[in-house]
Motif scaffolding. Structure first.
Motif, PDB file in Angstrom:
ATOM      1  N   VAL A 226      20.480  77.464  -1.707  1.00  0.00           N
ATOM      2  CA  VAL A 226      20.900  78.345  -0.609  1.00  0.00           C
ATOM      3  C   VAL A 226      19.732  78.591   0.336  1.00  0.00           C
ATOM      4  CG1 VAL A 226      21.652  80.684  -0.036  1.00  0.00           C
ATOM      5  CG2 VAL A 226      22.732  79.462  -1.934  1.00  0.00           C
TER       6      VAL A 226
ATOM      7  N   SER B 143      18.691  75.232   2.229  1.00  0.00           N
ATOM      8  CA  SER B 143      19.645  74.793   3.249  1.00  0.00           C
ATOM      9  C   SER B 143      19.642  75.749   4.437  1.00  0.00           C
ATOM     10  CB  SER B 143      21.049  74.674   2.646  1.00  0.00           C
ATOM     11  OG  SER B 143      21.491  75.909   2.110  1.00  0.00           O
ATOM     12  N   SER B 144      19.379  77.037   4.196  1.00  0.00           N
ATOM     13  CA  SER B 144      19.293  78.001   5.300  1.00  0.00           C
ATOM     14  C   SER B 144      18.102  77.718   6.204  1.00  0.00           C
ATOM     15  CB  SER B 144      19.184  79.431   4.756  1.00  0.00           C
ATOM     16  OG  SER B 144      20.352  79.805   4.074  1.00  0.00           O
ATOM     17  N   ARG B 145      17.108  77.024   5.675  1.00  0.00           N
ATOM     18  CA  ARG B 145      15.902  76.718   6.444  1.00  0.00           C
ATOM     19  C   ARG B 145      15.908  75.298   6.988  1.00  0.00           C
ATOM     20  NH1 ARG B 145      15.460  80.729   3.349  1.00  0.00           N
ATOM     21  NH2 ARG B 145      14.020  82.459   3.794  1.00  0.00           N
TER      22      ARG B 145
ATOM     23  N   GLU C 130      18.960  88.024   0.915  1.00  0.00           N
ATOM     24  CA  GLU C 130      19.401  86.756   1.497  1.00  0.00           C
ATOM     25  C   GLU C 130      20.494  86.121   0.646  1.00  0.00           C
ATOM     26  OE1 GLU C 130      17.595  82.424   2.880  1.00  0.00           O
ATOM     27  OE2 GLU C 130      16.338  84.220   3.026  1.00  0.00           O
TER      28      GLU C 130
ATOM     29  N   PHE D  39      24.712  85.503   1.488  1.00  0.00           N
ATOM     30  CA  PHE D  39      25.460  84.274   1.215  1.00  0.00           C
ATOM     31  C   PHE D  39      26.709  84.584   0.391  1.00  0.00           C
ATOM     32  CE2 PHE D  39      26.296  81.000  -2.011  1.00  0.00           C
ATOM     33  CZ  PHE D  39      26.665  79.929  -1.201  1.00  0.00           C
TER      34      PHE D  39
ATOM     35  N   ARG E 246      27.065  73.082   3.209  1.00  0.00           N
ATOM     36  CA  ARG E 246      25.795  73.411   3.863  1.00  0.00           C
ATOM     37  C   ARG E 246      24.853  72.211   3.875  1.00  0.00           C
ATOM     38  NH1 ARG E 246      24.720  79.262   3.685  1.00  0.00           N
ATOM     39  NH2 ARG E 246      22.511  78.849   3.339  1.00  0.00           N
TER      40      ARG E 246
END
Length: 429
Positions: free
Chosen positions: A23, A26-28, A99, A103, A277
């Motif tokens: 998570v 992939s967010s970065r 964070e 999600f 993602r």
């Protein structure tokens, strides 16, 4: 043979640390490949601890429950200086949790963090647990317990692993006036019924209505209703809201014995959403390969199915867990080994030192602190004390120096070290 696909990061492991890492990565904007067995998540209670207990340090002294986890961190680290929390900023622990909570909320699994205090919530055995982050479906129970509000604990006919009477009897000193009820699940033919089965049934409005009609006459003066964790498999908050409407009072969930619905919810959420993602996720498979030479990418093989996949990754994050996850192994008469790269494992020199004489010794056993030693960036150390590879990181329960079961810090270590490892390696690109 086609050329192996190249990724920024290979996440080895699909437990809570591995999933949280995917998570965060992939967010970065990192291209992630991930493989492992996700079965262990199904065995979690669904609550996320930061620190629930300070372990005993002297023989005969019990562990102490923790009400304020962040205030207790300095005391933990004074007694346990090798704990992974020593490598983390407490504020980063909070950021990591929030964070991941964002999600999960977007996936229909809202959680609530406790601010400065742990929540106090009942377990399936009727004991009390201190935890910092809990599913919102558990919150009415935490609030009712704190207020001593009249409550009814409900068992479902044929469901093993959850006894309303056991919960009520054991909680009686802390929560006077609890009552119990037992109800057959409408629409079920009888015999044994499983929590996951009931949870999927209750996603249908007609099933919720039928259960509420069967349950309402049994509740008496109870102002709140405790159910085993069966309020739907997806979007349990919506199921809980509807049950509250039908019963005219708040409802809350109590985890059942594992594997339980809260863990299965997490497993299905991660497996269902991470591919969207951009994560190349290989469940129930292993990722193996040698440590590359300095400056070279990781050349890894995803094995466990008839067709194997070969990948290249600039960096790797080892989240393979301990014994249950398969990250550590040991043959009779031999030391513990790290199973993916053969990294050195911090452990007692002699197997005779693994365990204390008393199995229930409150100080625990040395083998439960075994794992990988890492540097300040969470890179595993080789036998020479230097990082084994500049691009290899580790997170979660495979880290040495913590007995997460006794300290009630498993989720905190998993989520926070995954966060630090990902933010560190992402910044080093």
């Amino acid at each position: 043979m086609s050329q192996p696909e190249r990724y920024d990061l290979a996440v080895i492991g699909t437990g809570l640390a591995g999933m949280a890492a995917a998570v965060f990565a992939s967010s970065r904007g990192l291209r992630v490949v991930q493989a492992g067995s996700t079965g262990a998540i199904s065995y979690t209670s669904g609550v996320f601890d930061v620190l629930g207990a300070l372990p005993a340090t002297q023989e005969g002294r019990p562990a102490r429950p923790v009400e304020r986890p962040f205030e207790a961190l300095p005391e933990l680290l004074r007694d346990e200086p090798g704990h992974p929390y020593a490598l983390l900023d407490p504020e980063d622990i909070r950021l990591a949790f929030h964070e991941l909570m964002d999600f999960l909320r977007g996936a229909g699994l809202p959680y609530r963090a406790g601010g400065e205090r742990n929540f106090l919530l009942p377990t399936p055995a009727g004991t009390l647990k201190h935890s910092w982050c809990v599913p919102e479906t558990a919150l009415p129970g935490c609030e009712a317990l704190a207020q001593g509000a009249p409550a009814c604990i409900v068992a479902i006919e044929g469901m093993k692993g959850f006894s309303a009477r056991q919960v009520a009897v054991n909680l009686a000193p802390h929560w006077p006036g609890l009552t119990t009820a037992r109800v057959a699940m409408p629409g079920h033919p009888g015999g044994e019924v499983y929590p996951e089965q009931v949870a999927r049934m209750l996603e249908v409005p007609a099933a919720r209505k039928a259960l509420a009609e069967a349950l309402a006459p049994l509740l008496g003066q109870a102002r709140v209703v405790g159910l085993p964790a069966v309020l739907g498999m997806h979007r349990p908050g919506d199921v809980a809201t509807d049950m509250e409407r039908l019963l005219g009072r708040p409802v809350f969930e109590i985890p059942t014995m594992p594997p339980g619905v809260p863990g299965i919810r997490l497993k299905e959420t991660f497996e269902g959403l991470l591919p969207g993602r951009g994560v190349a996720l290989f469940c129930q498979q292993k990722m193996v390969g040698p440590l590359p030479a300095p400056g070279e990418p990781f050349r890894l093989r995803v094995a466990g199915q008839p067709v194997e996949h070969h990948v290249l990754a600039d960096r790797a994050l080892l989240c393979s867990g301990r014994f249950l996850g398969g990250g550590l192994g040991g043959l009779r008469g031999r030391p513990l080994t790290e199973t993916v790269f053969g990294l050195p494992v911090a452990q007692p020199e002699d197997r005779a030192q693994w365990y204390r004489q008393d199995y229930l010794d409150p100080r625990g056993h040395a083998v439960h602190r075994a794992g990988l030693r890492v540097d300040a960036a969470l890179r595993p150390l080789g036998r020479d004390g230097a990082p084994a590879h500049e691009g290899l990181y580790a997170a979660g329960s495979i880290l040495a120096g913590q007995d997460w079961i006794r300290m009630k810090c498993g989720a905190g270590v998993a989520i926070a070290t995954a966060f630090k490892a990902v933010t560190t390696l992402a910044g080093a690109r």
